[in-house]
Every structure is written in C-alpha cells, then in structure tokens.
Design a protein around this motif. Structure first.
Motif, PDB file in Angstrom:
ATOM      1  N   PHE C 209       0.917  -1.213   0.145  1.00  0.00           N
ATOM      2  CA  PHE C 209      -0.153  -0.045  -0.126  1.00  0.00           C
ATOM      3  C   PHE C 209       0.768   1.174   0.001  1.00  0.00           C
ATOM      4  CE2 PHE C 209      -2.327   3.332   2.161  1.00  0.00           C
ATOM      5  CZ  PHE C 209      -3.600   3.396   1.589  1.00  0.00           C
ATOM      6  N   LEU C 210       1.041   1.621  -1.235  1.00  0.00           N
ATOM      7  CA  LEU C 210       2.190   2.920  -1.191  1.00  0.00           C
ATOM      8  C   LEU C 210       1.603   4.180  -0.614  1.00  0.00           C
ATOM      9  CD1 LEU C 210       3.776   2.581  -4.604  1.00  0.00           C
ATOM     10  CD2 LEU C 210       4.811   2.162  -2.718  1.00  0.00           C
ATOM     11  N   PRO C 211       2.184   4.828   0.149  1.00  0.00           N
ATOM     12  CA  PRO C 211       3.798   4.964  -0.039  1.00  0.00           C
ATOM     13  C   PRO C 211       4.253   4.147   1.201  1.00  0.00           C
ATOM     14  CG  PRO C 211       2.849   6.970   1.291  1.00  0.00           C
ATOM     15  CD  PRO C 211       1.641   6.175   0.623  1.00  0.00           C
ATOM     16  N   ALA C 212       3.606   3.160   1.958  1.00  0.00           N
ATOM     17  CA  ALA C 212       4.203   2.410   2.895  1.00  0.00           C
ATOM     18  C   ALA C 212       5.139   1.275   1.991  1.00  0.00           C
ATOM     19  CB  ALA C 212       3.189   1.745   3.694  1.00  0.00           C
ATOM     20  N   ILE C 230      -2.422  -5.628   4.850  1.00  0.00           N
ATOM     21  CA  ILE C 230      -1.668  -5.472   3.581  1.00  0.00           C
ATOM     22  C   ILE C 230      -2.365  -4.994   2.322  1.00  0.00           C
ATOM     23  CG2 ILE C 230       0.308  -7.000   4.465  1.00  0.00           C
ATOM     24  CD1 ILE C 230      -1.034  -9.131   2.264  1.00  0.00           C
ATOM     25  N   GLN C 249      -5.610   1.156  -5.618  1.00  0.00           N
ATOM     26  CA  GLN C 249      -5.028   0.548  -4.453  1.00  0.00           C
ATOM     27  C   GLN C 249      -6.067  -0.172  -3.730  1.00  0.00           C
ATOM     28  OE1 GLN C 249      -3.375   4.419  -2.233  1.00  0.00           O
ATOM     29  NE2 GLN C 249      -1.858   3.254  -2.381  1.00  0.00           N
TER      30      GLN C 249
ATOM     31  N   PHE D 209      -2.591   5.282   7.755  1.00  0.00           N
ATOM     32  CA  PHE D 209      -2.300   3.908   7.664  1.00  0.00           C
ATOM     33  C   PHE D 209      -0.798   3.472   7.816  1.00  0.00           C
ATOM     34  CE2 PHE D 209      -1.075   0.026   5.384  1.00  0.00           C
ATOM     35  CZ  PHE D 209      -1.917  -1.004   5.847  1.00  0.00           C
ATOM     36  N   PRO D 211       2.977   1.991   8.098  1.00  0.00           N
ATOM     37  CA  PRO D 211       3.860   3.333   8.259  1.00  0.00           C
ATOM     38  C   PRO D 211       3.706   4.195   7.414  1.00  0.00           C
ATOM     39  CG  PRO D 211       5.128   1.374   7.290  1.00  0.00           C
ATOM     40  CD  PRO D 211       3.329   0.875   7.542  1.00  0.00           C
ATOM     41  N   ALA D 212       2.908   4.258   6.563  1.00  0.00           N
ATOM     42  CA  ALA D 212       2.694   5.477   5.669  1.00  0.00           C
ATOM     43  C   ALA D 212       2.265   6.610   6.376  1.00  0.00           C
ATOM     44  CB  ALA D 212       1.497   5.093   4.503  1.00  0.00           C
ATOM     45  N   PHE D 213       2.963   7.654   5.847  1.00  0.00           N
ATOM     46  CA  PHE D 213       2.542   9.170   6.344  1.00  0.00           C
ATOM     47  C   PHE D 213       2.826   9.299   8.239  1.00  0.00           C
ATOM     48  CE2 PHE D 213      -0.290   8.610   2.720  1.00  0.00           C
ATOM     49  CZ  PHE D 213       0.360   9.289   1.961  1.00  0.00           C
ATOM     50  N   ARG D 225       0.030  12.928  -2.359  1.00  0.00           N
ATOM     51  CA  ARG D 225       0.465  11.828  -2.836  1.00  0.00           C
ATOM     52  C   ARG D 225      -0.297  11.231  -3.855  1.00  0.00           C
ATOM     53  NH1 ARG D 225       2.175   8.852  -5.725  1.00  0.00           N
ATOM     54  NH2 ARG D 225       3.367   6.923  -5.570  1.00  0.00           N
ATOM     55  N   LYS D 228      -5.371   6.501  -3.138  1.00  0.00           N
ATOM     56  CA  LYS D 228      -6.809   5.936  -3.264  1.00  0.00           C
ATOM     57  C   LYS D 228      -7.634   5.543  -2.115  1.00  0.00           C
ATOM     58  CE  LYS D 228      -6.604   7.420  -7.665  1.00  0.00           C
ATOM     59  NZ  LYS D 228      -7.171   8.769  -7.966  1.00  0.00           N
ATOM     60  N   LEU D 229      -6.873   5.210  -1.092  1.00  0.00           N
ATOM     61  CA  LEU D 229      -7.560   5.008   0.216  1.00  0.00           C
ATOM     62  C   LEU D 229      -6.663   5.618   1.306  1.00  0.00           C
ATOM     63  CD1 LEU D 229      -6.820   0.971   0.087  1.00  0.00           C
ATOM     64  CD2 LEU D 229      -9.091   1.983  -0.297  1.00  0.00           C
ATOM     65  N   ARG D 253     -12.181   4.070   1.202  1.00  0.00           N
ATOM     66  CA  ARG D 253     -11.886   4.477  -0.131  1.00  0.00           C
ATOM     67  C   ARG D 253     -11.784   6.053  -0.329  1.00  0.00           C
ATOM     68  NH1 ARG D 253     -10.815   1.802  -4.698  1.00  0.00           N
ATOM     69  NH2 ARG D 253     -10.522  -0.024  -3.353  1.00  0.00           N
TER      70      ARG D 253
END
Lengths: 297, 297, 297, 297
Positions: C209-212, C230, C249, D209, D211-213, D225, D228-229, D253
C-alpha cells in the motif's frame, strides 16, 4: 475422513503435523483431558482454537494442530488413547495427518471462473488438496482442465426431471475416489439420493448473498431490486436447496450504472474468492458443521 | 423542494452555488441545451454527473453544480430559461440554492445510535441540513437531543392497530416545517395515508442487508441462518414495507462466536454509517429516484 | 493514442461509440461548447464524467462517451470541429473509437498470478484490449502464455547494472506494436531512457500500500512492522521508482498468525484484482494523469 | 494489571468469569498443565485462543476465559497454583476477574470525534471499562464530557519544548487512578519520562495507515501523494513516535474529487472505529504485546 492406507502424494511442509477435531457436550476438564493425551503421546500443540456455544451446558468445539516426530508410526496409539479418554464424555472426534492432502473433485458447467481459479491455486500450492477429476455436463472447459494435468470427464445432463442416470454415472466416477466435492458453478439440481449415496461433503458456491436471492438468476433479481452491493455464498449442500450451512460470504459494491452483465462480471470476482476461501478452510479441517451453522477456526 | 421565501440559516461555503437536477427521456442535444442555459445565465459548471439507462431511447439523469455570482438575484431568470428550454423535451428538473440547507426531522424510538450519530455529524458541520425537531414515541433520548439545541417532541405510540391519532399529531408537527424525514430506528409502522399527507421524502434505515431478512428482528434471523456477514440498508419509504428504493447498503463480517447481542452491537455501527451516507447524499441532491431504483451521483 | 489506420480486431458491442477526453484550464462555457460539437456532428452523449479541481480557476477534466451512427466516417469531421472549437481555450483533448481495442504488452518475471489473471480476463472478454505479446526474463510462464494464443518472448535479464542491451531488445519488440505496457510483477528496474524511448504509458503493480514499504521486499517489511492490513498499488511508472501517479489501491486484513509466506499469498489476491481494475480503467480511457495524481472516472 | 482490593463497579454479566493470559517459550505440555490448573480449581474453560510463533522453539501465547462459581473466593488459590505450576517453564502470566472493569483515562485536544465515540460506546455498555477522567489541553469538550457524567480536567499545554510541568500535572491526576490511557487525537508529544512514570499502557490513534505518513498532517500528505485509500492506526505508544506495536488498522476509499477536508472527514470515521476496536480488545485482555508486534485474540 479416515486416511489410513493411502499412499498418494504428501505435503512435505506438513509432515509430522496432525489435526484433531473434537466436539460434543461442553463439560469441565475437556481441554485438560485432550491436551494431556497429546502431551503423553509425544505431541506438541502448535495451534488450538476452541469455541463453546454457551458458558455452561453448551456445545464444545475444538481444533488442535500438533507436531509429533514420526507421526505416522504414532497415529494408531494416539487414536486408541483418544478413544479411551473421550469415550466417557460422549465427544465426537477425528484425527488426520495434515501431510495427506484431501482429494477434491470439481463438478462444473460451462462457466470457467471458479473452476480455473481453483486449479490455478492448486497448481501454485495454495490449496492442500489433490484434484483427481473434474466432471462437467459441458465440454467447453475440457482442454483447460487437462492442461493442468487433471482428468476431465464429460457427463451430459439428462433431459427431463429425472436425473438418475447421469447422477449414477457421476457417482460411479466419484465413489471411493474423493474426500469432498466442489460445485464450481454447476448448474444442475442435485438429488438427495445422490447426496446420500455420495457420502462425502459437497460445497457449493451460490452467486448471491444468501438468504437474499435464493434460487435462479440472482444477478438479474439483484439488479431489479436495485441493491448497492452484490455477494456470493459458499455453503455445504443439503437436501434443502440454498439452505445448507454457510461457510463463507462476501460482498462487493455496485452502482446504478452497472447492468446485469456488469453484476455478473463483478460477481464472478467475489464468487471465486469466496469459494477458494471455503475450499481452503475445508481442506484444512477448519470448518465444523453443527446443525445449520458452521464453526470456522 | 422549493426553497423560495425561506429566510433561515445559510451555509456560507456554498453561497452562489446552485444544484440542477434534470431527468427524463434521453434524446440528442440535451446536455448541450442544459449547459447552454447555465452559460448564458453567467454560471460556471463545477461538477456534472450524468447517466443514461441505455445507449438509445433510455432515461436520462443529470446533476449539475454550478457557480454564479449573486445567485439569489439570478434564480428566477435561470428557472424561466430552464422552463422554456426544457419544455419541448418533456424533461423534469429542479433547481436549488446549495447554501440553503434542507430541513430534516428525525423520528426515533428508544435506540439512540443512529439518532446521536446524525446529531453529532450535524454539529460537526458534516451534514448540510438543519434539524428543526426530533420526534419520538419514547422519552429516553429527550435530554440528549435537547443538549444539541434541537427541539424534542414526545408523541406516544397509540395502542392497537389504528395509529391515526398519533400519526395526525406527528403530521401537525412536521407539516410545512421539514423538507425530509429520517426514521432513525423508528419502530412503528407508518401508514400510506401518513406518507401521502406528509408529502416529503422519508428515509428509513433497515437493520439488514435487504432483501435478506425483510421484516422484524433481522439480527435474530441472521444469527439463526448462520450468515457470515450482516448489513444495513437505507431506503426511501414507500407503501411497501422494506421494499422502497435503496439508497445505500453495507455489510460487516461476523463469526460463529458472535451472539445475537454481538450482531446487534456490530450492526449498530453499520446502521449509523449507512444512514449517515444516505442522509448526506439526499441532503446534497445526489439521489434521484426512478421507479424502485436510485441513481446516486 | 491515435488509432487511425489500424485494421485489427474490433469490439462489436462498442461499434459507433466514441470516447472524448478533454482537460485544461477551467472556464465558463466549456461543457456547453464540447457538448455542442457532439450534437451538431450527430452524436448522442451516453455517459459524461467531469471534475474541476476548484470552483474557479481550477483545472477541468472531462470524459464523454457518445454514440454516433457510422462513427468511422465521421471521426475526421468531429476531430476537425473539436480542434477548431477548443483551440481558443487552450484545452488538450483526445478522441478515440471505443471499438478499437488498445494493444497491451505484458512484461513479467517468474511469478504468474498477475500475468495469468490478465490473460484469463482478456479471454473472457472482460478487458477491451488485444495482447500482442508477453515478454519475460524467465521462461517459466512460456507454455501458459502460449496456451492463450499469445506470443511469448524471452529476453534474459542482463547481468550487472547496465541493462541497456536487454532494454534495447525489449524496445525493438514493443516499439510501434503496443499502446501501453503492463509490468505484471516484473522484477527489473526500468531506466528513464527506456521509458522515454518507449513513449507509451507503463502501468506497474507494487506489492504494498504505497507510500508504505516503498522499495524491495514489502511483504517481509510489512510482517516486521506488524501491520494488520497489507495492500497493493497500481501506478503509472515514472522516473521515480514507486512514486508515479497511483491508479488504484486496495488492502486486505492479516493477523499475527500470518507468516511472510501467508502475506505473499494473500497479497497475490489483492495484487491481481488491483492490477486488473487499473488495466481495465486505463483501457477504457477512464484514467487521466495530472501531475502526480490521477483522475479516475 | 492487578485489580485486587478494588471495590468499584462491577459488570454483572461477567461475574465469576476469569481471564488468564500466558506467554513465554513454547514447550510440550504447556496447554495440558495450564488447563489442568483450571480444572482442578473448579473452573470450566469457555474460550481459549492460542498462538505459537513457530512449530518448534517458538514463543507461546494463550488467552483463556473460564467460568468458576464464586470466583472471588478462589482467585488466591488459582494464582498460587498457577505460580507453582508455571514456575518451572519460565512463563509469564496474569489472571484477571472479568467483572472488574479496567479504568480508562482519555487524553484529548480540541477534536471531539474519537472522544465522544468512546464516551457514547461506554454509556451504551459496549466497552467494559470505567472512565475516571478526561484530560484535555483545550476546554472545548468540557461540557460534552461532563454531560456523560465523566470528570473533565483542563491541563493547558506548556509553551516551548519543555513539557515537564504540564506532564507532571497530568501524571498527578492519572497516577494510581487508571489502568490504561487513550490518546484520542491528543496533539501533544509525550516524553519517555512521562511514559515511564505513568507505568500503564497508552493507546494512540494515528490518522494514517502506518507506516505510511508517519508524523504530522497525514491527510494533507495523503492528498498530495494522490492515494486512493486513507486509513487509521491504533497502536501502543512507545518512545519511538508512531513506531509502537500496532493493535488495529483500517482503510476507506477516497477519490480524486476528495479535498484534504473531505479526507479529514472520511478519516474521522475510520479513526473512531479503529480506536474503539483497539480499546475494546485491550479492555478485554485480548491484546498481548511481544516486541514490536501484537497478538490479538
């Protein structure tokens, strides 16, 4: 579910792993007795799931996975110990060697999405089963099936309401060769007589979120009702059509812009993922039937 | 949905924004005609959604949001232009000033989760509505409702099958004061007569994934059927109980370990989020009814 | 994205349907002008999506699907009219005949789940594309690919950091033959030089799941971080690895009991469904790139 | 987590129910020994969850719920038996009376959605906790909090990087009065010193979510970024900001049409439902920390 005497392929990563299912009337000490049997027979419990339908006087369900060096040589002793230990409590139990894959037959019609999805997953090693045969009342998928190295048998559907001859032919193919049967969008009604003679569990995928849209053509009826989600349901087949114990369900969002054809296409996604989860859980002895419910560990 | 003459509170961020809904028989040139009206009246389209039920000879649905400086002074001219332009095509249309919030009454019984959720969201500024009143056949939520600065009226439910007196009292309270009504777990049957006299849309939240478990006590019946997901459905109320056009639905996963009480608790989550989405969309003129379906833009 | 002169297969159900994409600086009257062009050229708008990044002075994006009898004979006139009409407004636009499928090449390594899913959806008619070739740096999937009637080319990956020779060979195969390229778990870094010379959009599926978890081995790192979901991300490939505009995503739930292998297996599900949606939307001209964002209609 | 000597409110439905957590090095016979202790002390196991991190030589985790008539009188004996039985195996364990609710303090800033959601769930009886106090560095929510019958304390945030005085004041309020602390959108950095002195678990809700952000303003960065979620993460607080063990996560979403404000509004939904699940599980002793991971039964 007895697997004694089989000399088929085994799953290397699961060698020396056993799965024990126990269920019956809940009563103090059961967990202790069962775990003691495993310990004194040299096993080490690696996973244990348990559910009681009530705090007191309910129904007890347990699934235990344990490791035991040289499991094959110990199976008989463990079974004898379990039989003796559990007899006073009126519990049902079954013990299986996890390295012995269940034998799964697939019955299908002309649609291929559920069928191919199962065969792919099997080839990738994601399903702990063997697939001794696919039987269809159409021939459209024969080539695909055989490209996976799986035998394909064509049993045309019998005209008229009496299906006894075609069912008898299917029974001759299945009998003794399979541990469970999957109806992967098999569009024929199955008789009680067939189910009884077959004697192994049958899993069906219904293309709606049961109990909504029981019966024929659920996508059209979902469209007519204007629902905002469609779904799919995997269940064990019983004599009551679309009424058997549900193993797994899921839904997916649709909009006003989706036609009946769009619903079928989006639904195909859900059908194949719901069916594959149900098959995988059944194959791992994660599903216990109780009345019209399932316990899924 | 006419809002002329209202002098109530307005939504600052939506000043000079209009919403135009157009629907009727699809025919070439409609988009062009409608957008030309907006352009020549000084408007700038900022959002446009459109759906045709068929490539040819279908039904046409459109929602346009446009910005127009000093919208209030121009509304009359735009309406006249639309009336003249669209008359030859047999289209229905409605034009609203987005800065004028719709007036939403809430009818409820003793359960508070849907009610409080709507009041919270309203207080946070997430719902473009005013709430002139809450009516309940119980008094349990009176204090909570009034703590939000919203009037609470208690109309006890009438004993026996004849509800005409209590319905008449509710009608006296609502009539002329509201643009739509939300049944937030209101456990009384509403008569057709009431609906007709009320004359504004009524939105209900049903505590199941319709059409599964139409009728009473859906969580109990869901538990008895052994489903693996439960859901909720927001729909417009029609004379056919639980059969009105669906606005929004959602589901949530449950397991064998969940009791009927657990299902109610988990379902309460889905009910409030489904209802709030439906209310929010309705309040923004995003929902168009067509037969027993909804178009949700 | 010009398709003139192509004489390949066409999609019967989409004959006489055109798709028009318009984007540029928002300004009053654009919708009116565009729809007028279509109307006066005999077209009937059947779907229209529109988005403005701001109420005033924003960026304008529009996708229109229209039906026009004998579209092929009218394309030139419509294009000329659009060019003349939109020139004063500084808008970019493209017009395509929806019955002409886009040509999609797939680059892959040894993993097969995304590759086979795309090929199978294509065979079912769910993706409006042709697949002129699959290129892989492994040979493991050759037989499967060819069983779908699709040419398979093996281009071994070049040892060392310099990939110019293998990239040159891939370019020779692709150049002029494809409208877009899909990296279906292609485990090679692609150079900017390659992207520039290729000159068509490239879609990648990243297994997180970007940017993770940008970069290598995201499932292992997701496991190490102890995440409870995930995901997978489909994005256009740019010179910045894993930083291109995201198309789609999705996520799926995992638990403490899932190993890295389990994550890979569950993730494979999400990867294939996310990638197939991104490909389907791209193939239908539903995705417009703007800076590092996508508008998905 | 000892609760002996408390004479506060108890949860009637959970009287005579105990919860036992055991973890440590996996070894044969553990399940058997633990269940034997319960049986010989008159308990009946009603729920049992277990996980081993490895088939052999892994870490063992177990949560057992059992019923025992007159539990209060038996607690001491059971504890002594467990201590003696488990001592040779080097296992950690804790035993709690489920009818004694954990005491939960809430720290918050000006945002109210997570705070009110917890208070409202608590009032409905959905969370097995007491709420001795809410502490905030703002006063905006004081009236709401007190309307739930919960004490509200205002501790203004200290200017500058040194927070020792305000932390000391918060510590004086919390110390000895709470079993765990929830940061419900508390926008102040917490020092290690504070965590150490506090000595009870602290649960935070991060509005992305992970480790994103990681870090500040995740909704703005998510928008930039073009994801989409969006998501939310509940985790235990450790000295490493946003790096503590994750308890629960979820996503929702979003589309290109959503502004940063829309993301905040949609995210608020996810935050409150993720946080409430994490709090509920923690309060029921369903979460076991192990390194930077959590086992959630």
């Amino acid at each position: 579910m007895s697997t004694s005497g089989m000399t088929g392929p085994s799953i290397p990563s699961l060698i020396d792993q056993a799965c024990l299912i126990v269920h019956g009337p809940d009563q103090p000490g059961i967990v202790s007795h069962v775990s003691a049997v495993i310990t004194r027979n040299g096993g080490n419990i690696t996973a244990l799931d348990q559910y009681s339908s009530n705090d007191q006087d309910g129904e007890f369900f347990q699934r235990i996975v344990f490791h035991r060096d040289n499991l094959v040589t110990a199976m008989e002793d463990i079974q004898a110990d379990l039989a003796e230990t559990l007899a006073p409590y009126g519990m049902q139990w079954s013990l299986s060697d996890r390295s012995v894959p269940k034998r799964m037959a697939i019955l299908t019609s002309s649609g291929d999405h559920c069928l191919l999805d199962l065969l792919w997953r099997h080839r990738r090693g994601d399903l702990p089963v063997t697939v001794p045969m696919v039987i269809s009342n159409h021939t459209t998928t024969a080539e695909d099936v055989r490209s996976f190295g799986v035998p394909f048998f064509h049993v045309p559907s019998q005209k008229g309401p009496d299906k006894s001859e075609s069912e008898a032919e299917i029974l001759r193919l299945l009998k003794g060769n399979v541990d469970f049967v999957v109806l992967a969008r098999y569009m024929q009604i199955i008789s009680n007589d067939f189910l009884e003679k077959l004697g192994v569990p049958v899993i069906n995928i219904h293309h709606s979120f049961l109990p909504a849209f029981v019966g024929a053509d659920p996508y059209r009826r979902a469209w007519e009702r204007g629902v905002k989600l469609i779904g799919a349901t995997a269940h064990y087949v019983t004599e009551d059509l679309d009424e058997g114990p549900i193993i797994e369900q899921d839904t997916v969002r649709v909009t006003h812009a989706d036609s009946v054809t769009d619903l079928r296409q989006r639904g195909a996604e859900v059908e194949r993922s719901v069916l594959s989860r149900a098959v995988s859980w059944h194959a791992q002895d994660r599903v216990i039937r109780t009345g019209n419910h399932t316990i899924v560990f």
